[in-house]
Design a protein around this motif. Structure first.
Motif, PDB file in Angstrom:
ATOM      1  N   LYS A 181       0.916  -1.109  -0.319  1.00 39.14           N
ATOM      2  CA  LYS A 181      -0.113   0.201  -0.273  1.00 39.14           C
ATOM      3  C   LYS A 181       1.205   1.110   0.058  1.00 39.14           C
ATOM      4  CE  LYS A 181      -4.881  -1.498   1.345  1.00 39.14           C
ATOM      5  NZ  LYS A 181      -4.208  -3.067   1.167  1.00 39.14           N
ATOM      6  N   ASP A 182       1.876   0.981   0.748  1.00 35.44           N
ATOM      7  CA  ASP A 182       2.831   2.565   0.773  1.00 35.44           C
ATOM      8  C   ASP A 182       3.906   1.921   1.300  1.00 35.44           C
ATOM      9  OD1 ASP A 182       3.536   5.021   0.854  1.00 35.44           O
ATOM     10  OD2 ASP A 182       2.919   5.723   2.994  1.00 35.44           O
ATOM     11  N   PRO A 183       4.981   1.842   0.329  1.00 35.10           N
ATOM     12  CA  PRO A 183       5.647   0.694   0.777  1.00 35.10           C
ATOM     13  C   PRO A 183       7.211   1.452   0.890  1.00 35.10           C
ATOM     14  CG  PRO A 183       5.414   0.216  -1.388  1.00 35.10           C
ATOM     15  CD  PRO A 183       4.080   0.760  -0.472  1.00 35.10           C
ATOM     16  N   VAL A 184       8.285   0.941   0.964  1.00 34.28           N
ATOM     17  CA  VAL A 184       9.402   1.948   0.598  1.00 34.28           C
ATOM     18  C   VAL A 184       9.771   0.946  -1.156  1.00 34.28           C
ATOM     19  CG1 VAL A 184      11.969   2.032   0.979  1.00 34.28           C
ATOM     20  CG2 VAL A 184      11.065   2.733   2.444  1.00 34.28           C
ATOM     21  N   TYR A 185       9.759   2.110  -2.306  1.00 34.13           N
ATOM     22  CA  TYR A 185      10.017   0.917  -3.703  1.00 34.13           C
ATOM     23  C   TYR A 185      12.094   0.906  -3.562  1.00 34.13           C
ATOM     24  CZ  TYR A 185       5.468   2.689  -4.481  1.00 34.13           C
ATOM     25  OH  TYR A 185       4.153   3.444  -4.334  1.00 34.13           O
ATOM     26  N   VAL A 186      12.194  -0.325  -3.918  1.00 34.36           N
ATOM     27  CA  VAL A 186      13.097  -0.608  -4.069  1.00 34.36           C
ATOM     28  C   VAL A 186      13.377  -1.517  -5.411  1.00 34.36           C
ATOM     29  CG1 VAL A 186      15.624  -1.957  -3.722  1.00 34.36           C
ATOM     30  CG2 VAL A 186      13.784  -1.095  -1.497  1.00 34.36           C
ATOM     31  N   GLY A 245       9.408   5.446   8.744  1.00 38.50           N
ATOM     32  CA  GLY A 245       8.688   5.408   8.965  1.00 38.50           C
ATOM     33  C   GLY A 245       8.061   3.973   8.822  1.00 38.50           C
ATOM     34  N   LYS A 246       8.218   3.778   7.363  1.00 39.95           N
ATOM     35  CA  LYS A 246       7.406   3.022   6.566  1.00 39.95           C
ATOM     36  C   LYS A 246       7.430   1.274   6.875  1.00 39.95           C
ATOM     37  CE  LYS A 246       5.898   6.445   3.481  1.00 39.95           C
ATOM     38  NZ  LYS A 246       5.843   6.975   1.605  1.00 39.95           N
ATOM     39  N   LYS A 247       6.467   1.076   6.727  1.00 40.36           N
ATOM     40  CA  LYS A 247       6.436  -0.656   7.071  1.00 40.36           C
ATOM     41  C   LYS A 247       6.530  -1.419   6.274  1.00 40.36           C
ATOM     42  CE  LYS A 247       6.315  -0.082  11.796  1.00 40.36           C
ATOM     43  NZ  LYS A 247       8.130  -0.104  12.370  1.00 40.36           N
ATOM     44  N   GLU A 248       7.040  -1.177   5.266  1.00 39.78           N
ATOM     45  CA  GLU A 248       7.203  -2.350   4.080  1.00 39.78           C
ATOM     46  C   GLU A 248       7.787  -2.192   3.051  1.00 39.78           C
ATOM     47  OE1 GLU A 248       2.626  -3.037   2.020  1.00 39.78           O
ATOM     48  OE2 GLU A 248       2.847  -0.970   2.673  1.00 39.78           O
ATOM     49  N   VAL A 249       8.056  -2.897   2.522  1.00 42.63           N
ATOM     50  CA  VAL A 249       9.389  -2.665   1.090  1.00 42.63           C
ATOM     51  C   VAL A 249       8.966  -3.208  -0.348  1.00 42.63           C
ATOM     52  CG1 VAL A 249      11.410  -3.986   0.536  1.00 42.63           C
ATOM     53  CG2 VAL A 249      11.516  -2.724   2.508  1.00 42.63           C
ATOM     54  N   LEU A 250       8.279  -2.745  -1.198  1.00 44.84           N
ATOM     55  CA  LEU A 250       8.024  -3.383  -2.866  1.00 44.84           C
ATOM     56  C   LEU A 250       9.679  -3.185  -3.608  1.00 44.84           C
ATOM     57  CD1 LEU A 250       6.214  -4.612  -4.664  1.00 44.84           C
ATOM     58  CD2 LEU A 250       5.869  -2.452  -5.122  1.00 44.84           C
ATOM     59  N   LEU A 251       9.384  -4.516  -3.547  1.00 42.82           N
ATOM     60  CA  LEU A 251      10.885  -4.850  -4.800  1.00 42.82           C
ATOM     61  C   LEU A 251      10.301  -5.049  -6.057  1.00 42.82           C
ATOM     62  CD1 LEU A 251      14.106  -5.228  -5.151  1.00 42.82           C
ATOM     63  CD2 LEU A 251      13.534  -7.698  -4.580  1.00 42.82           C
ATOM     64  N   ILE A 252      10.783  -4.451  -6.880  1.00 42.32           N
ATOM     65  CA  ILE A 252      10.369  -3.924  -8.599  1.00 42.32           C
ATOM     66  C   ILE A 252      11.753  -4.161  -9.712  1.00 42.32           C
ATOM     67  CG2 ILE A 252       9.391  -2.101 -10.157  1.00 42.32           C
ATOM     68  CD1 ILE A 252       7.999  -1.501  -8.085  1.00 42.32           C
ATOM     69  N   GLY A 253      11.461  -4.695 -10.284  1.00 38.72           N
ATOM     70  CA  GLY A 253      12.609  -4.631 -11.372  1.00 38.72           C
ATOM     71  C   GLY A 253      13.253  -5.419 -11.942  1.00 38.72           C
ATOM     72  N   GLY A 254      13.569  -5.710 -12.918  1.00 39.06           N
ATOM     73  CA  GLY A 254      14.014  -7.109 -13.760  1.00 39.06           C
ATOM     74  C   GLY A 254      15.071  -7.475 -12.419  1.00 39.06           C
ATOM     75  N   VAL A 255      15.683  -7.363 -11.764  1.00 37.91           N
ATOM     76  CA  VAL A 255      16.190  -7.946 -10.493  1.00 37.91           C
ATOM     77  C   VAL A 255      15.796  -8.561  -9.816  1.00 37.91           C
ATOM     78  CG1 VAL A 255      18.386  -8.186  -9.356  1.00 37.91           C
ATOM     79  CG2 VAL A 255      18.306  -6.302 -11.744  1.00 37.91           C
ATOM     80  N   ALA A 256      14.619  -8.215  -9.502  1.00 33.35           N
ATOM     81  CA  ALA A 256      13.418  -9.076  -8.420  1.00 33.35           C
ATOM     82  C   ALA A 256      13.062 -10.008  -8.451  1.00 33.35           C
ATOM     83  CB  ALA A 256      12.502  -8.222  -8.420  1.00 33.35           C
ATOM     84  N   ALA A 257      13.730 -10.556  -9.392  1.00 32.72           N
ATOM     85  CA  ALA A 257      13.253 -12.107 -10.399  1.00 32.72           C
ATOM     86  C   ALA A 257      14.628 -12.825  -9.703  1.00 32.72           C
ATOM     87  CB  ALA A 257      14.160 -12.250 -11.825  1.00 32.72           C
ATOM     88  N   ASN A 258      15.097 -12.246  -8.794  1.00 35.52           N
ATOM     89  CA  ASN A 258      16.346 -13.341  -8.260  1.00 35.52           C
ATOM     90  C   ASN A 258      15.761 -13.075  -6.841  1.00 35.52           C
ATOM     91  OD1 ASN A 258      18.846 -13.496  -6.174  1.00 35.52           O
ATOM     92  ND2 ASN A 258      19.969 -13.100  -8.313  1.00 35.52           N
ATOM     93  N   LYS A 259      15.944 -14.571  -6.446  1.00 34.27           N
ATOM     94  CA  LYS A 259      15.861 -15.578  -4.873  1.00 34.27           C
ATOM     95  C   LYS A 259      16.692 -15.079  -4.134  1.00 34.27           C
ATOM     96  CE  LYS A 259      12.009 -18.641  -7.075  1.00 34.27           C
ATOM     97  NZ  LYS A 259      12.590 -18.301  -8.189  1.00 34.27           N
ATOM     98  N   ARG A 260      17.497 -14.675  -4.091  1.00 29.25           N
ATOM     99  CA  ARG A 260      18.516 -14.661  -3.443  1.00 29.25           C
ATOM    100  C   ARG A 260      18.351 -13.049  -2.929  1.00 29.25           C
ATOM    101  NH1 ARG A 260      20.460 -15.254   1.840  1.00 29.25           N
ATOM    102  NH2 ARG A 260      22.333 -14.798   1.877  1.00 29.25           N
TER     103      ARG A 260
END
Ligand code: AMP
Ligand code: MG
Length: 328
Positions: free
Chosen positions: A121-126, A242-257
């Motif tokens: 909802k209101d994440p820190v975007y990576v 002070g945000k409570k969520e992280v949202l991972l985005i972009g091609g490298v987000a495919a990486n499981k590690r």
């Protein structure tokens, strides 16, 4: 509202149909690939020219008796020759369907569609793609960049390292595979305040390869090092905002590690971790259509007469309004 969208910023040419409720009616893509070396902009553009008619045709097959109300295209950032193919195609379709045309920022499309594809909802975007690496937070009507790469994007860093040790393009998935059999060897670690620097580490890793260190050990170590740097800055971004969520985005987000490392950090802090599903982590036109609908809903803009490309447009150059999101 139904939007026909086109993505053509770099390696992928994509066409999609998406409506204002977030229903995806079509998502067709074709990626320019190369056995060796990196992306050559003019070659990628030629690839897009060659595949575009087939992809448009396939996409329109899913229209049945519905009407297209909007055409959206990615206006930048990206490689100018590729962006021009997208623009030209979008203008041709706009003339054919006689509907408004809207140009949107590719990076912002990755970010806002992340909310459509996940429960964030209101994440820190990576945001980690080939060319981009940014840690952001939406403050008012603008994405604020809290941290970013000072040189190349994380995906390009992995690709450049891969090129140096003889893996093709894109190297990210191959590095992930080889890393499973590797052990840790020390590499430089360069976090500068909230910013990241990748090139020196890539050069050092390639040097070590020339001195006989195995591909597997280097793949493992470069992942651990670069990903730890990113996790460090992300953790500090959570603390600052002070945000409570992280949202991972972009091609490298495919990486499981990378997902695992961010998830561990989030759990330690009592935060939630979200990653855009694999299917949508890379470049595609669905996100362009979604951002097009968002911008059209609150601005009723038609860019047709002044449609252009913006190869260097930054994520924080653009004002956005997410209040019109109505995913179901
Ligand atoms: P994008 O520019 O968002 O389409 O992302 C493309 C980048 O993602 C390329 O640099 C790829 O090497 C990278 N990538 C794709 N899959 C993986 C993976 N499994 N691990 C690391 N990087 C990846
Ligand atoms: Mg991208």
């Amino acid at each position: 509202m139904l939007c026909f969208a086109i993505e053509a910023t770099a390696h992928t040419f994509g066409c999609a149909l998406i409506d204002s409720r977030g229903n995806i009616l079509a998502d067709n893509r074709d990626m320019y690939k190369k056995e060796d070396g990196g992306i050559i902009p003019l070659e990628a553009a030629k690839h897009h020219e060659n595949v575009k008619n087939k992809l448009i045709e396939e996409t329109l097959k899913n229209l049945s008796n519905k009407k297209i109300n909007l055409i959206a295209y990615s206006r930048g950032p990206g490689l100018a020759p590729c962006l021009l193919v997208g623009l030209k195609t979008a203008k041709e379709l706009t003339k054919e369907f006689k509907v408004p045309l809207i140009g949107v920022n590719h990076a912002i499309s990755h970010l806002t569609s992340g909310l459509l594809f996940t429960k964030a909802k209101d994440p820190v975007y990576v945001y980690v793609s080939g060319a981009n690496t940014q840690i952001l937070s939406l403050e008012g009507k603008r994405f604020r960049i809290i941290g970013e790469t000072e040189d190349i994007g994380l995906g390009n860093a992995l690709d450049k390292f891969g090129r140096g040790i003889g893996l093709g393009f894109p190297a990210g998935p191959k590095i992930e595979e080889l890393a499973k059999k590797g052990r840790y060897i020390e590499l430089q670690y360069t976090v500068k305040g909230m910013d990241l620097v990748f090139s020196g580490i890539v050069t050092q890793a390639i040097q070590k390869f020339k001195h006989g260190i195995s591909k597997e050990d280097l793949c493992y170590s470069i992942q651990e090092t670069l990903f730890s740097m990113l996790v460090e800055v992300t953790e500090r971004a959570l603390a600052h905002t002070g945000k409570k969520e992280v949202l991972l985005i972009g091609g490298v987000a495919a990486n499981k590690r990378l997902c695992e490392m961010l998830k561990i950090m989030c759990e330690d802090r009592g935060c939630r971790f979200h990653a855009v599903p694999l299917k949508y982590s890379g470049d595609q036109a669905v996100m362009i259509g979604w951002e097009g609908i968002l911008e059209y809903s609150f601005e009723k803009r038609n860019d047709f007469d002044k449609a252009n490309i913006y190869p260097y447009e930054r994520t924080d150059d653009v004002e956005i309004d997410l209040t019109s999101i109505s995913k179901e």
